[in-house]
Write an enzyme that holds these catalytic residues in place. Structure first.
Site, PDB file in Angstrom:
ATOM      1  N   HIS A   7       0.840  -1.197   0.000  1.00  0.00           N
ATOM      2  CA  HIS A   7       0.000   0.000   0.000  1.00  0.00           C
ATOM      3  C   HIS A   7       0.871   1.241   0.000  1.00  0.00           C
ATOM      4  O   HIS A   7       2.061   1.174   0.275  1.00  0.00           O
ATOM      5  CB  HIS A   7      -0.955   0.021   1.205  1.00  0.00           C
ATOM      6  CG  HIS A   7      -0.291   0.120   2.537  1.00  0.00           C
ATOM      7  ND1 HIS A   7       0.160  -0.997   3.220  1.00  0.00           N
ATOM      8  CD2 HIS A   7       0.007   1.184   3.315  1.00  0.00           C
ATOM      9  CE1 HIS A   7       0.701  -0.614   4.364  1.00  0.00           C
ATOM     10  NE2 HIS A   7       0.635   0.705   4.449  1.00  0.00           N
ATOM     11  N   HIS A  62       4.744   7.003   3.172  1.00  0.00           N
ATOM     12  CA  HIS A  62       5.699   5.901   3.006  1.00  0.00           C
ATOM     13  C   HIS A  62       5.170   4.900   1.989  1.00  0.00           C
ATOM     14  O   HIS A  62       4.015   4.954   1.585  1.00  0.00           O
ATOM     15  CB  HIS A  62       5.981   5.200   4.340  1.00  0.00           C
ATOM     16  CG  HIS A  62       4.821   4.466   4.920  1.00  0.00           C
ATOM     17  ND1 HIS A  62       3.836   5.090   5.652  1.00  0.00           N
ATOM     18  CD2 HIS A  62       4.483   3.147   4.887  1.00  0.00           C
ATOM     19  CE1 HIS A  62       2.936   4.199   6.042  1.00  0.00           C
ATOM     20  NE2 HIS A  62       3.301   3.011   5.585  1.00  0.00           N
ATOM     21  N   GLU A 108       8.177   0.310   4.364  1.00  0.00           N
ATOM     22  CA  GLU A 108       7.584  -0.608   5.330  1.00  0.00           C
ATOM     23  C   GLU A 108       7.508  -1.978   4.679  1.00  0.00           C
ATOM     24  O   GLU A 108       7.166  -2.074   3.500  1.00  0.00           O
ATOM     25  CB  GLU A 108       6.171  -0.123   5.703  1.00  0.00           C
ATOM     26  CG  GLU A 108       5.382  -1.083   6.539  1.00  0.00           C
ATOM     27  CD  GLU A 108       3.903  -0.699   6.675  1.00  0.00           C
ATOM     28  OE1 GLU A 108       3.168  -1.437   7.360  1.00  0.00           O
ATOM     29  OE2 GLU A 108       3.469   0.316   6.087  1.00  0.00           O
TER      30      GLU A 108
END
Length: 132
Positions: A7, A62, A108
């Protein structure tokens, strides 16, 4: 190891304005919205809008990459052994490690997907959360 883009999270200064831009102008499909954020889809792309002060060097923007549960721990251990800079501790559904690349970009690795997040949020909704 990694299996794809999980995502994108974008820090936004005005959630209503960004909601309108992404849903009405660009055609993202609303999945959930709450007081300080929203989850949208465009095809397979999961987009999270996160209401906060937008500061390119210190906001929540991010890029999350998908990793399977069996690979998460060894990869996290490898990254930590290489002393990558961690920028956030995980507080949401699914295992995550938040770290920076050599140029400071926020990344991430995450176990989960939009459906596991929405399932979790239905059981533990954020303040003001609505589902679509």
């Amino acid at each position: 190891m990694l299996t794809g883009l999980n995502h994108l999270t974008l820090a936004v200064s005005d959630l209503g304005r960004s909601w309108e831009f992404y849903t009405e102008y660009l055609g993202f499909v609303p999945k959930a919205k709450w007081n300080t954020g929203a989850y949208l889809l465009l095809g397979e792309l999961w987009l999270c809008l996160s209401l906060e002060t937008v500061d390119k060097s210190n906001d929540y923007t991010h890029y999350a990459l998908t990793v399977s549960a069996d690979v998460f721990a060894p990869l996290a251990e490898l990254l930590r052994s290489k002393q990558v800079a961690e920028w956030k501790m995980n507080t949401s559904e699914g295992e995550s490690l938040y770290f920076r690349d050599p140029d400071g970009h926020k990344l991430e690795i995450h176990c989960g997907n939009i459906e596991s997040r929405l399932d979790y949020c239905r059981r533990h909704p954020y303040a003001g959360m609505e589902f679509y």
